[in-house]
Scaffold this active site. Structure first.
Site, PDB file in Angstrom:
ATOM      1  N   LYS A 136      36.262 -25.600 -22.038  1.00  0.00           N
ATOM      2  CA  LYS A 136      35.296 -26.270 -22.796  1.00  0.00           C
ATOM      3  C   LYS A 136      34.139 -25.392 -23.459  1.00  0.00           C
ATOM      4  O   LYS A 136      33.518 -24.902 -22.357  1.00  0.00           O
ATOM      5  CB  LYS A 136      34.800 -27.521 -22.205  1.00  0.00           C
ATOM      6  CG  LYS A 136      33.906 -28.656 -23.225  1.00  0.00           C
ATOM      7  CD  LYS A 136      33.673 -29.776 -22.627  1.00  0.00           C
ATOM      8  CE  LYS A 136      32.704 -29.851 -21.548  1.00  0.00           C
ATOM      9  NZ  LYS A 136      31.265 -29.430 -22.145  1.00  0.00           N
ATOM     10  N   ASP A 147      29.626 -27.928 -16.173  1.00  0.00           N
ATOM     11  CA  ASP A 147      28.365 -26.995 -15.904  1.00  0.00           C
ATOM     12  C   ASP A 147      27.232 -28.152 -15.279  1.00  0.00           C
ATOM     13  O   ASP A 147      26.489 -27.617 -14.677  1.00  0.00           O
ATOM     14  CB  ASP A 147      28.050 -26.194 -16.821  1.00  0.00           C
ATOM     15  CG  ASP A 147      27.390 -26.787 -18.059  1.00  0.00           C
ATOM     16  OD1 ASP A 147      27.551 -28.030 -18.149  1.00  0.00           O
ATOM     17  OD2 ASP A 147      26.889 -26.122 -18.904  1.00  0.00           O
ATOM     18  N   SER A 148      27.565 -29.266 -15.511  1.00  0.00           N
ATOM     19  CA  SER A 148      26.620 -30.230 -14.695  1.00  0.00           C
ATOM     20  C   SER A 148      26.674 -30.030 -13.253  1.00  0.00           C
ATOM     21  O   SER A 148      25.687 -30.479 -12.462  1.00  0.00           O
ATOM     22  CB  SER A 148      27.102 -31.772 -14.712  1.00  0.00           C
ATOM     23  OG  SER A 148      28.542 -31.985 -14.890  1.00  0.00           O
ATOM     24  N   GLU A 156      29.263 -36.597 -26.950  1.00  0.00           N
ATOM     25  CA  GLU A 156      28.223 -37.007 -25.786  1.00  0.00           C
ATOM     26  C   GLU A 156      26.634 -37.588 -26.335  1.00  0.00           C
ATOM     27  O   GLU A 156      26.477 -37.151 -27.244  1.00  0.00           O
ATOM     28  CB  GLU A 156      27.770 -35.982 -24.861  1.00  0.00           C
ATOM     29  CG  GLU A 156      26.838 -36.464 -23.846  1.00  0.00           C
ATOM     30  CD  GLU A 156      26.651 -35.237 -22.643  1.00  0.00           C
ATOM     31  OE1 GLU A 156      27.299 -34.311 -22.785  1.00  0.00           O
ATOM     32  OE2 GLU A 156      25.586 -35.453 -21.963  1.00  0.00           O
ATOM     33  N   ASP A 214      34.116 -25.627 -17.993  1.00  0.00           N
ATOM     34  CA  ASP A 214      33.331 -25.591 -18.808  1.00  0.00           C
ATOM     35  C   ASP A 214      32.607 -24.132 -18.735  1.00  0.00           C
ATOM     36  O   ASP A 214      32.050 -23.489 -17.752  1.00  0.00           O
ATOM     37  CB  ASP A 214      32.323 -26.717 -18.171  1.00  0.00           C
ATOM     38  CG  ASP A 214      31.499 -27.115 -19.410  1.00  0.00           C
ATOM     39  OD1 ASP A 214      31.542 -26.958 -20.336  1.00  0.00           O
ATOM     40  OD2 ASP A 214      30.513 -27.982 -19.037  1.00  0.00           O
ATOM     41  N   GLU A 263      30.193 -25.798 -26.069  1.00  0.00           N
ATOM     42  CA  GLU A 263      29.494 -26.700 -26.680  1.00  0.00           C
ATOM     43  C   GLU A 263      29.051 -26.209 -27.995  1.00  0.00           C
ATOM     44  O   GLU A 263      28.897 -25.101 -28.231  1.00  0.00           O
ATOM     45  CB  GLU A 263      28.001 -26.909 -25.769  1.00  0.00           C
ATOM     46  CG  GLU A 263      28.126 -27.597 -24.530  1.00  0.00           C
ATOM     47  CD  GLU A 263      26.814 -27.838 -23.872  1.00  0.00           C
ATOM     48  OE1 GLU A 263      25.784 -27.552 -24.209  1.00  0.00           O
ATOM     49  OE2 GLU A 263      26.816 -28.381 -22.597  1.00  0.00           O
TER      50      GLU A 263
END
Ligand code: KIV
Length: 298
Positions: free
Chosen positions: A122, A53-54, A191, A92, A124
Site C-alpha cells: 500500500k 506504518d501506524s 481515510e 505499507d 499513500e
C-alpha cells in the site's frame, strides 16, 4: 507456525476482494504488527491484514509515522506473515521508500513480497503517485492506494484533519481515485473523508474502496487494531469503535503480579519443577560430605 489449516477455507486474494465488491459483501481489514495478533486475526476470519506504518506510533512509540523505515516494516511484516495463513497480507510502504524515484519504489515494493511474505503493498497519494503505481504494478506487485488523510503528508496537510470537505477538495479526491484505479490499483483506502464523498467514490470505482473514518457507504472497513482493542491510549480517532480495553486489562494483570510476588503468593507449588525425595536426599548427603571435606582442608 501459522494456525493449522481449516479444510475448505481459502486464502484471500485480490480476486476474492474483487468478488466481494461485486457481490456487495463487506470487506474486513485490521492492522497487525506481530505474530500473535496475526494469528488471532486469521483465526477470527479477517479478510485483510495491513501491516501499517501506524506501527511507528502504536508499537514503536514515535510521534508520527515519518520515522518508520523499510527495515522496521520488513521485520514486522515477517512476523505477521508467519501468523496469517488465510488473510490477504498488505505491507505499507514507509515514508521515502517510494517518493524519491520510481526505481526505488519498485525495488522496495518487491522486498515486501520477496523478503517479508506480503501479498501486496500500500502507498499513500493521488495523482502524484500514478507513475509509481504503474511501475510497481508492471513488476507484478498488487498495489493498494490510500487517499484522504494520508499521515505521511502530515506536515503538508497541517495536521491529522478530515479531508475533502469542500466541493473542490472532494472533486480532486474523486479524480484521484479514478486515476489510481486506471494506474492499476486493486483497491483503495479512503481515510477520514466525509461519508457522502466516500460513497460517491466507492460507487464510481470498479475496485473496492475500503474506508477508515469514511462512513458506511464503502465496500469495506478498516481500523487500526490498537485503536479498536484500546491498547493505544495516546489518541483514539473519532471514527474508531473501542471493542475492548486491553490497556486496562494489561495494567490490572501487571499490578496483580507485582502484588503476588511482593506477598510471596507467586510462584505457588504448581509453578515449581519437582525433584524426587531420593535425589534430594542424595544431593544433601553429597553436599554435607563435600563441606566437611572443605572445612578439614582449611
Ligand atoms: O498505517 C496504517 O495503519 C494505515 C491505516 C490507517 C489505513 O495506513
Amino acid at each position: 507456525m501459522p494456525s493449522s489449516p481449516t479444510p475448505g477455507r481459502q486464502k484471500l486474494t485480490t480476486s476474492t476482494l474483487a468478488a466481494k465488491k461485486k457481490s456487495g459483501e463487506p470487506i474486513t481489514m485490521l492492522t497487525a504488527y506481530d505474530y500473535p495478533t496475526a494469528l488471532a486475526l486469521d483465526r477470527a476470519g479477517i479478510d485483510c491484514i495491513l501491516v501499517g506504518d501506524s506501527l511507528g506510533m502504536v508499537v514503536l512509540g514515535y510521534e508520527n509515522t515519518l520515522s518508520v523505515t523499510m527495515e522496521d516494516m520488513l521485520h514486522h511484516c515477517r512476523a505477521v506473515a508467519r501468523g496469517a495463513r488465510y488473510a490477504h497480507r498488505i505491507g505499507d510502504m514507509p515514508f521515502m521508500s517510494y517518493q524519491a524515484s520510481r526505481t526505488d519504489a519498485v525495488r522496495n515494493a518487491g522486498r515486501f513480497l520477496q523478503e517479508a511474505g506480503m501479498d501486496a503493498v500500500k502507498l499513500e497519494g493521488g495523482r502524484e503517485v500514478v507513475e509509481t503505481v504503474e511501475g510497481i504494478v508492471a513488476a507484478g506487485i498488487p498495489v493498494m492506494g490510500h487517499l484522504g488523510l494520508t499521515p505521511q503528508s502530515l506536515h503538508r496537510l497541517g495536521g491529522y484533519k478530515v479531508q475533502g470537505r469542500s466541493a473542490a477538495a472532494a472533486r480532486r479526491l474523486v479524480e484521484d481515485a479514478g486515476l489510481l484505479e486506471d494506474a492499476g490499483c486493486y483497491a483503495i483506502i479512503l481515510e477520514a473523508i466525509p461519508d457522502r464523498l466516500a460513497e460517491i467514490i466507492a460507487r464510481r470505482l470498479r475496485i473496492p474502496a475500503i474506508g477508515i473514518g469514511a462512513g458506511a457507504g464503502c465496500d469495506g472497513q478498516a481500523l487500526v487494531t490498537n485503536d479498536m482493542l484500546g491498547s493505544f491510549e495516546q489518541f483514539t480517532p473519532k471514527f474508531a469503535r473501542k471493542y475492548a480495553d486491553v490497556s486496562a486489562v494489561m495494567e490490572e494483570a501487571f499490578r496483580a503480579y507485582i502484588a503476588d510476588v511482593g506477598a510471596r503468593r507467586f510462584p505457588a507449588p504448581e509453578h515449581a519443577y519437582p525433584m524426587s525425595d531420593e535425589e534430594y536426599e542424595s544431593l544433601l548427603r553429597g553436599l554435607r560430605t563435600k563441606s566437611t571435606r572443605l572445612r578439614t582442608a582449611n
